[in-house]
Scaffold this motif. Structure first.
Motif, mmCIF file in Angstrom:
data_model
loop_
_atom_site.group_PDB
_atom_site.id
_atom_site.type_symbol
_atom_site.label_atom_id
_atom_site.label_comp_id
_atom_site.label_asym_id
_atom_site.label_seq_id
_atom_site.Cartn_x
_atom_site.Cartn_y
_atom_site.Cartn_z
ATOM 1 N N GLU A 275 6.103 -13.147 -37.748
ATOM 2 C CA GLU A 275 6.837 -12.121 -38.448
ATOM 3 C C GLU A 275 8.028 -11.616 -37.531
ATOM 4 O OE1 GLU A 275 4.709 -9.054 -40.394
ATOM 5 O OE2 GLU A 275 3.626 -10.471 -41.652
ATOM 6 N N ASN A 276 9.247 -11.956 -37.932
ATOM 7 C CA ASN A 276 10.315 -11.380 -37.357
ATOM 8 C C ASN A 276 11.185 -10.858 -37.995
ATOM 9 O OD1 ASN A 276 11.469 -13.659 -38.392
ATOM 10 N ND2 ASN A 276 12.157 -14.630 -36.508
ATOM 11 N N VAL A 277 10.816 -10.314 -39.363
ATOM 12 C CA VAL A 277 11.792 -9.743 -40.362
ATOM 13 C C VAL A 277 11.091 -8.399 -40.677
ATOM 14 C CG1 VAL A 277 12.861 -10.103 -42.628
ATOM 15 C CG2 VAL A 277 12.476 -12.043 -41.133
ATOM 16 N N SER A 278 11.947 -7.434 -40.755
ATOM 17 C CA SER A 278 11.271 -6.198 -41.194
ATOM 18 C C SER A 278 10.828 -6.216 -42.575
ATOM 19 C CB SER A 278 12.286 -5.083 -40.791
ATOM 20 O OG SER A 278 13.278 -5.278 -41.733
ATOM 21 N N LYS A 279 10.142 -5.020 -43.094
ATOM 22 C CA LYS A 279 9.956 -4.939 -44.415
ATOM 23 C C LYS A 279 11.012 -4.839 -45.453
ATOM 24 C CE LYS A 279 5.273 -3.943 -45.351
ATOM 25 N NZ LYS A 279 4.231 -5.085 -45.603
ATOM 26 N N SER A 280 11.949 -4.117 -44.875
ATOM 27 C CA SER A 280 12.853 -3.969 -45.852
ATOM 28 C C SER A 280 13.947 -5.194 -45.967
ATOM 29 C CB SER A 280 14.134 -2.679 -45.480
ATOM 30 O OG SER A 280 14.299 -3.039 -44.104
ATOM 31 N N GLU A 281 14.145 -5.819 -45.032
ATOM 32 C CA GLU A 281 14.742 -7.234 -45.059
ATOM 33 C C GLU A 281 13.784 -8.130 -45.940
ATOM 34 O OE1 GLU A 281 17.049 -8.419 -41.286
ATOM 35 O OE2 GLU A 281 15.135 -7.227 -40.574
ATOM 36 N N ARG A 282 12.446 -8.352 -45.640
ATOM 37 C CA ARG A 282 11.537 -8.998 -46.533
ATOM 38 C C ARG A 282 11.786 -8.604 -47.963
ATOM 39 N NH1 ARG A 282 5.724 -9.766 -44.453
ATOM 40 N NH2 ARG A 282 5.650 -11.248 -46.017
ATOM 41 N N GLY B 274 8.217 -13.531 -44.031
ATOM 42 C CA GLY B 274 8.375 -12.569 -42.826
ATOM 43 C C GLY B 274 9.009 -13.279 -41.697
ATOM 44 N N TYR B 275 9.306 -14.589 -41.970
ATOM 45 C CA TYR B 275 9.702 -15.438 -40.652
ATOM 46 C C TYR B 275 11.046 -16.189 -41.151
ATOM 47 C CZ TYR B 275 9.867 -19.285 -37.456
ATOM 48 O OH TYR B 275 10.481 -20.103 -36.403
ATOM 49 N N ARG C 32 16.821 -16.688 -37.274
ATOM 50 C CA ARG C 32 16.484 -15.606 -36.168
ATOM 51 C C ARG C 32 16.001 -15.734 -35.097
ATOM 52 N NH1 ARG C 32 15.056 -9.721 -38.096
ATOM 53 N NH2 ARG C 32 17.330 -10.005 -38.840
#
Length: 105
Positions: free
Chosen positions: A24-31, A73-74, A78
């Motif tokens: 996971e390299n993406v935050s919750k809001s970005e997801r 979430g990946y 990035r």
């Protein structure tokens, strides 16, 4: 982008499917935003594929990528950017000697 970078990104995508909590390299809001935007673009791309094929396929492809990013979430792009940033980071500098010069002229 070299073949090795591309293969690394593909392998990371495969591993992200197997072990999502490790990649996971993406935050919750970005997801959430990626999932919503991806769903919308995928839907609009599929519905307009017969009237505007190029725009429809492009929208569907971008929407599928965003939806993948939102679900897992990946983000492979990035990850690739972070790999490049690590390659560019300077190495540690160790100063072992100091010279003091009194004569400036």
């Amino acid at each position: 982008m070299t073949n090795q970078d591309f293969n690394t990104a593909i392998n990371n995508v495969k591993e992200a499917w197997k072990y999502p909590e490790l990649f996971e390299n993406v935050s919750k809001s970005e997801r959430w935003l990626s999932g919503a935007a991806g769903t919308y673009l995928l839907f609009k791309g599929i519905t307009s594929i017969f009237s505007h094929p190029v725009i429809g396929l492009t929208g569907a492809a971008i929407g599928a990528g965003l939806l993948y990013r939102g679900i897992t979430g990946y983000c492979p792009m990035r990850d690739l950017a972070e790999q490049r940033k690590e390659d560019i980071a300077p190495d540690e500098v160790i100063i072992s000697e100091t010279y003091v010069v009194d004569d400036l002229g």
